[in-house]
Design a protein around this motif. Structure first.
Motif, short mmCIF file in Angstrom:
data_model
loop_
_atom_site.label_atom_id
_atom_site.label_comp_id
_atom_site.label_asym_id
_atom_site.label_seq_id
_atom_site.Cartn_x
_atom_site.Cartn_y
_atom_site.Cartn_z
N MET A 267 0.84 -1.19 0.00
CA MET A 267 0.00 0.00 0.00
C MET A 267 0.87 1.24 0.00
O MET A 267 1.69 1.45 0.89
N GLU A 268 0.68 2.05 -1.04
CA GLU A 268 1.48 3.25 -1.20
C GLU A 268 0.96 4.39 -0.33
O GLU A 268 -0.24 4.47 -0.04
N HIS A 269 1.88 5.26 0.07
CA HIS A 269 1.56 6.47 0.80
C HIS A 269 2.51 7.57 0.33
O HIS A 269 3.43 7.33 -0.45
N ARG A 270 2.29 8.77 0.80
CA ARG A 270 3.00 9.92 0.26
C ARG A 270 4.53 9.80 0.41
O ARG A 270 5.26 10.05 -0.54
N ASN A 271 4.98 9.42 1.57
CA ASN A 271 6.42 9.31 1.82
C ASN A 271 6.81 7.95 2.38
O ASN A 271 7.85 7.80 3.01
N SER A 272 5.96 6.96 2.16
CA SER A 272 6.25 5.63 2.67
C SER A 272 5.36 4.63 1.97
O SER A 272 4.45 4.99 1.23
N THR A 273 5.66 3.36 2.21
CA THR A 273 4.79 2.31 1.72
C THR A 273 4.83 1.13 2.68
O THR A 273 5.85 0.86 3.31
N VAL A 274 3.71 0.45 2.79
CA VAL A 274 3.63 -0.80 3.55
C VAL A 274 3.78 -1.95 2.57
O VAL A 274 3.09 -2.00 1.54
N VAL A 275 4.70 -2.87 2.84
CA VAL A 275 4.86 -4.08 2.03
C VAL A 275 4.90 -5.26 3.00
O VAL A 275 5.76 -5.33 3.86
N THR A 276 3.95 -6.17 2.86
CA THR A 276 3.83 -7.28 3.80
C THR A 276 3.74 -8.60 3.05
O THR A 276 3.22 -8.67 1.94
N SER A 277 4.24 -9.65 3.70
CA SER A 277 4.20 -10.98 3.11
C SER A 277 4.44 -12.01 4.19
O SER A 277 5.12 -11.75 5.18
N THR A 278 3.88 -13.20 3.99
CA THR A 278 4.17 -14.33 4.88
C THR A 278 5.47 -15.01 4.47
O THR A 278 5.97 -15.86 5.21
N ARG A 279 6.01 -14.67 3.29
CA ARG A 279 7.25 -15.28 2.82
C ARG A 279 8.46 -14.64 3.48
O ARG A 279 8.66 -13.42 3.39
N SER A 280 9.27 -15.42 4.13
CA SER A 280 10.51 -14.90 4.69
C SER A 280 11.53 -14.73 3.57
O SER A 280 11.40 -15.31 2.48
N LEU A 281 12.55 -13.93 3.83
CA LEU A 281 13.60 -13.74 2.83
C LEU A 281 14.32 -15.04 2.52
O LEU A 281 14.73 -15.28 1.38
N ALA A 282 14.43 -15.90 3.52
CA ALA A 282 15.13 -17.17 3.34
C ALA A 282 14.30 -18.20 2.58
O ALA A 282 14.83 -19.18 2.07
N ASP A 283 13.00 -17.96 2.51
CA ASP A 283 12.10 -18.94 1.89
C ASP A 283 11.42 -18.36 0.65
O ASP A 283 10.21 -18.43 0.49
#
Length: 600
Positions: A267-283
């Protein structure tokens, strides 16, 4: 004397006006919040809101029904309870409820204090989640507000769980301690906040700081590796527009949560964004999560500052309808993977081959006979995480404005490149003429900009045929100019419906073999041609035995009754997109100009 009287009157007027402006400006902070998380284990927060500088008489306070970046209604009030309303002295005030979303109060003393409990347990871009791993707060889903104070300054104090090593990350301006500031309601509502034991990596881009805030269960080494990928995305997107936006407070934040209890979102915002996932970086997240980062950052230009007039200002009380989402969301979607390819995070062959999914969905959808891309955008309030219980026929009537706009972005880019122009420079032109100074645009503005950039009539042709109408350009020819092949297998048969264990799921596609045979959602196929379905012989395997033009008897069950029909298999309209290994040097050069790295 008349002139003197007039002069004195004017001076009195301006002095009065100046005094009023000074009084308005001196209001300062009119809304303050205090939020704590003692009962995080049960997904609860305690919120105290204080509204001051209120005029006498009736005052309204409410929860938002919408959230910036979303277009449907989400009714955040449903997770609020234990509401208590008092004046500045703690005297309980009587309230009325004119609708499910708001309260009205009389008899206050210029201050209203509201306390309530918030339940929150969805960790994405739209809602909030509170547990012992974090307080992941989307502001409209968390805080009540007073509409009469929308233009006044606001402050919020986050009482973090020090026992859980929580830290605060947000685009809100830091004031002191755990207190943060917003200049008005619009900015406050647009400022998601991640409170957790997270890691932070930052880098400078021409005097501004880009921050990756990552809440995950992985290692610092994984964070470092991922941060290098994020940096490449940032620099490639900067190269499209020639500069970063002028971020408020000179900072931009990726608020990333890659944890098992999150929900996949961006979800985009003016000076930030939320990025979420159940996937870990290792997986798998190292490669699969970066696409959301690319998409949401592109919005910092395209939708946050290159802003549709229809979304300005954002309405927190009603659904937000915009006919420009094909450009705001769709063109952003086109650039999502293109940026990854240019950044070296996706191989060109994989990028080109990956175009086929969106291409086939848009080009072969029956929905184009009902709505153009503007009208598809109008439907966002019904599809953008909206909920309904009655069946809909969207498989036949709707094409996502993300996908439709992405396909048009591709078509426009290749059309421009045929003229030795490109979509990058058009986006930069729109940025410099509209976005940089934040002049909200309309569709005619985009059309005018394309004519100014590409020559008189080019924009009219594109918009009249592909935006206001649902035609499509000759993509086979356009792909050929960049050494890409677009092919079909006319002999391959297509049934026209999703079938699992013999049962049709979803409404059959208009014009398909199944549709023309009168088959429908919920029908169970018993026999197809000479093949009888069994545990050892499923319908999808059977269908591979047919080719386009074959006629087959279909025995099926509907509502407990056995029926029979005749089905003529039509050819599969699906396209394959791939790099042409026999392309000319000129075509290869054009493809490289399209896909190669642009940043220095």
């Amino acid at each position: 004397m008349k002139k003197l009287f007039l002069l004195l009157t004017l001076l009195a007027f301006f002095n009065c006006k100046e005094g009023t402006q000074t009084e308005e400006a001196s209001k300062g902070v009119s809304t303050t919040y205090n939020i704590s998380f003692e009962n995080a284990v049960h997904h609860e927060a305690n919120v105290q809101a204080t509204f001051t500088n209120l005029k006498s008489g009736e005052v309204e306070f409410r929860m938002s029904r919408t959230s910036p970046g979303r277009y449907a209604l989400h009714e955040f009030i449903k997770n609020v309870y234990a509401v208590k309303v008092t004046d500045s002295q703690g005297n309980e005030l009587e309230t009325t409820r004119p609708d499910p979303y708001s309260w009205k109060v009389n008899g206050h003393d210029g201050t209203i204090k509201v306390s309530y409990t918030l339940f929150a347990n969805r960790g994405g871009g739209t809602y909030a989640q509170i547990d012992e791993t974090h307080a992941h707060l989307n502001i409209p889903a968390t805080f009540m507000y007073a509409p009469s104070l929308a233009n006044d300054e606001m402050e919020v104090t986050f009482n973090v769980r020090e026992d859980l090593n929580w830290k605060i990350a947000t685009q809100l301006k830091h004031k002191d301690g755990n207190t943060y500031y917003a200049p008005n309601l619009q900015y406050f509502m647009d400022s998601p906040t991640e409170i957790s034991n997270h890691g932070v990596r930052s880098f400078d881009v021409n005097g501004q700081t880009v921050n990756l805030v990552l809440h995950h269960n992985g290692t610092d080494a994984e964070l470092d590796e991922y941060f290098e990928k994020v940096k490449k995305v940032v620099l490639e997107q900067e190269a499209v527009y020639g500069e970063l936006p002028d971020f408020d407070y000179d900072n931009y934040y990726f608020l990333a949560c890659y944890i098992p209890n999150a929900s996949g979102d961006g979800m985009e915002h003016r000076n930030s964004t939320v990025v979420t996932s159940t996937r870990s970086l290792a997986d798998g997240g190292m490669e699969r999560n970066i696409g959301t980062v690319s998409h949401e950052l592109f919005h910092a230009w395209n939708v946050e500052r290159i802003r549709p007039q229809s979304l300005e200002p954002f309405d927190f009380e009603e659904a937000n309808m915009s006919g420009e989402l094909w450009f705001a969301e769709g063109f952003t979607s086109y650039y999502t993977n293109l940026i990854l390819c240019r950044a070296g995070l996706m191989e060109p062959e994989n990028y080109v081959r990956g175009l086929s999914g969106t291409f086939n969905y848009v080009w072969n959808s029956p929905g184009r006979q009902f709505f153009n891309v503007i009208e598809m955008s109008y439907q966002a309030p019904f599809v953008d995480a909206a909920r309904s219980v009655d069946p809909v026929n969207r498989g036949n009537t709707f094409i996502s404005y993300y996908s439709y706009g992405s396909a048009l972005g591709l078509a426009l880019d290749l059309s421009l490149r045929e003229k030795n122009l490109n979509l990058d420079d058009y986006m930069k032109f729109v940025w410099n003429t509209l976005g940089k100074d934040e002049k909200p645009y309309t569709i005619p503005d985009l059309q005018k900009a394309l004519n100014e950039y590409a020559g008189e009539g080019f924009g009219d042709t594109f918009f009249n045929n592909y935006v206001h109408k649902s035609d499509m350009p000759d993509m086979k020819r356009l792909f050929k100019t960049v050494g890409v092949s677009l092919t079909q297998d006319d002999t391959k048969a297509r049934f026209g419906a999703s079938v699992r264990q013999g049962k049709i799921y979803g409404y059959t596609s208009i014009g398909s073999s199944a549709y023309e045979a009168g088959l429908e959602n919920g029908d169970t196929i018993i026999q197809l041609g000479d093949y009888v379905l069994s545990d050892d012989l499923d319908s999808n395997t059977i269908m591979t035995n047919f080719k386009a033009g074959d006629v087959a008897k279909v025995v099926y069950e509907r509502l407990g009754n056995k029926r029979e029909t005749s089905l003529t298999f039509k050819s599969d309209p699906s396209y394959s997109i791939s790099i042409n290994e026999n392309a000319s040097q000129e075509q290869v050069a054009a493809r490289e100009a399209w896909l190669r790295k642009k940043s220095k």
